[in-house]
Design a protein around this motif. Sequence first.
Motif, PDB file in Angstrom:
ATOM      1  N   ALA A  87      18.279  31.862 -18.397  1.00  0.00           N
ATOM      2  CA  ALA A  87      16.900  31.796 -18.260  1.00  0.00           C
ATOM      3  C   ALA A  87      16.340  31.996 -19.772  1.00  0.00           C
ATOM      4  CB  ALA A  87      16.562  33.452 -17.782  1.00  0.00           C
ATOM      5  N   ALA A  88      17.145  32.564 -20.830  1.00  0.00           N
ATOM      6  CA  ALA A  88      16.737  32.416 -22.257  1.00  0.00           C
ATOM      7  C   ALA A  88      16.692  31.137 -22.651  1.00  0.00           C
ATOM      8  CB  ALA A  88      17.791  33.326 -23.087  1.00  0.00           C
ATOM      9  N   ALA A  89      17.720  30.262 -22.128  1.00  0.00           N
ATOM     10  CA  ALA A  89      17.842  28.865 -22.454  1.00  0.00           C
ATOM     11  C   ALA A  89      16.458  28.231 -21.996  1.00  0.00           C
ATOM     12  CB  ALA A  89      19.088  28.251 -22.196  1.00  0.00           C
ATOM     13  N   ARG A  93      13.598  26.336 -24.184  1.00  0.00           N
ATOM     14  CA  ARG A  93      13.123  24.744 -23.970  1.00  0.00           C
ATOM     15  C   ARG A  93      11.802  24.640 -23.532  1.00  0.00           C
ATOM     16  NH1 ARG A  93      17.631  21.558 -20.326  1.00  0.00           N
ATOM     17  NH2 ARG A  93      16.437  19.982 -20.981  1.00  0.00           N
ATOM     18  N   SER A  94      11.201  25.637 -22.932  1.00  0.00           N
ATOM     19  CA  SER A  94       9.798  25.590 -22.343  1.00  0.00           C
ATOM     20  C   SER A  94       8.841  25.445 -23.665  1.00  0.00           C
ATOM     21  CB  SER A  94       9.465  26.370 -21.337  1.00  0.00           C
ATOM     22  OG  SER A  94       9.365  27.595 -21.904  1.00  0.00           O
TER      23      SER A  94
END
Length: 326
Positions: A87-89, A93-94
């Motif tokens: 989720a952190a990645a 990325r968003s």
Amino acid sequence: IHVSIPGGDADDHTPFSRSKRAAEHAIAASGVPYAIVRPGFVLAPAAFGGSAMLRALAALPVALDPKLGERPFAVTDVRDIARTVEAAAQLWRSGQALHATWDVMDPAPSTVAGVVDHFRQRLGGARPWATAPSWLLSLGALAGDAAALLGWTPPVRSTALAEMRRGVAGDPTAWTRDTGLTPTPAAEAFGRLPATVQEAWFARLYLAKPLLLATLALFWLASGAVALGPAFAAATSQLTAHGVPPGLASWITAVTGVADIAVGAAIAIRGTCRAGLLAGIGLSLAYLAAATALAPDLWGDPLGPLVKVFPAIVLMLAGLTTLRNR
């Protein structure tokens, strides 16, 4: 992404916890995107460290001292940590500015004794009929500190006991809000653990391993010390009685005594334990061969001095099979 520990600066009373918090402050002050993940007691199929220790406690018919057993001990499914990293990645990325500190754990109340009971039910451990006093746990932690000086990584050490007595608790609200994830309930996480015979064997043998290795190390050390000390004259005279020249008999007694001590010391040190066990097996076989050649009548001795070598060899083989932790 920094995997830290729950709590705050006011709770940090050990070098371990202070180092974790110092890393948090350094990361937060760096200006880079970050996620500080604070899990509770991480529950995973693989047993290592604290989870291995609690599995072993669950196999014993012993309850924890209430002062320790009643401490809060929130559970984190290891899958939740993996989901958090994913989720952190995705957030990074968003393009979101990720500067987050998350408690990742089941918010339902749980205690140290409750976690041990979960393991006991899962692994079929014996029902407790005695309570381990607090001083015994402290003594075990000191023994763990001593073992660590020899290169071992015992799960019970003064720092680990202090952290357990502090307790594990947190609030996963921010984590759920930022990631949309919800914590896995502790009961569900325990329900996913394998309840196979190998799991039960591991739990029952885990505490036997340090006892086995410590016994072997002390056995060899004591054997060498006795041979070089109070039994030196007797050992030498026994050799001369079987035709060995006195000078050579003294030399053999001294060399074998030093060899025994070297084997014991090697077994006691983590980095040389495997070599020490192998050397102990080789030395035992050499003693058997030499005794058979010089004094074959010892095979008929009612005290069985040669026969008793075989159980020692089997114990050293058992030590070799349990040496690896991963």
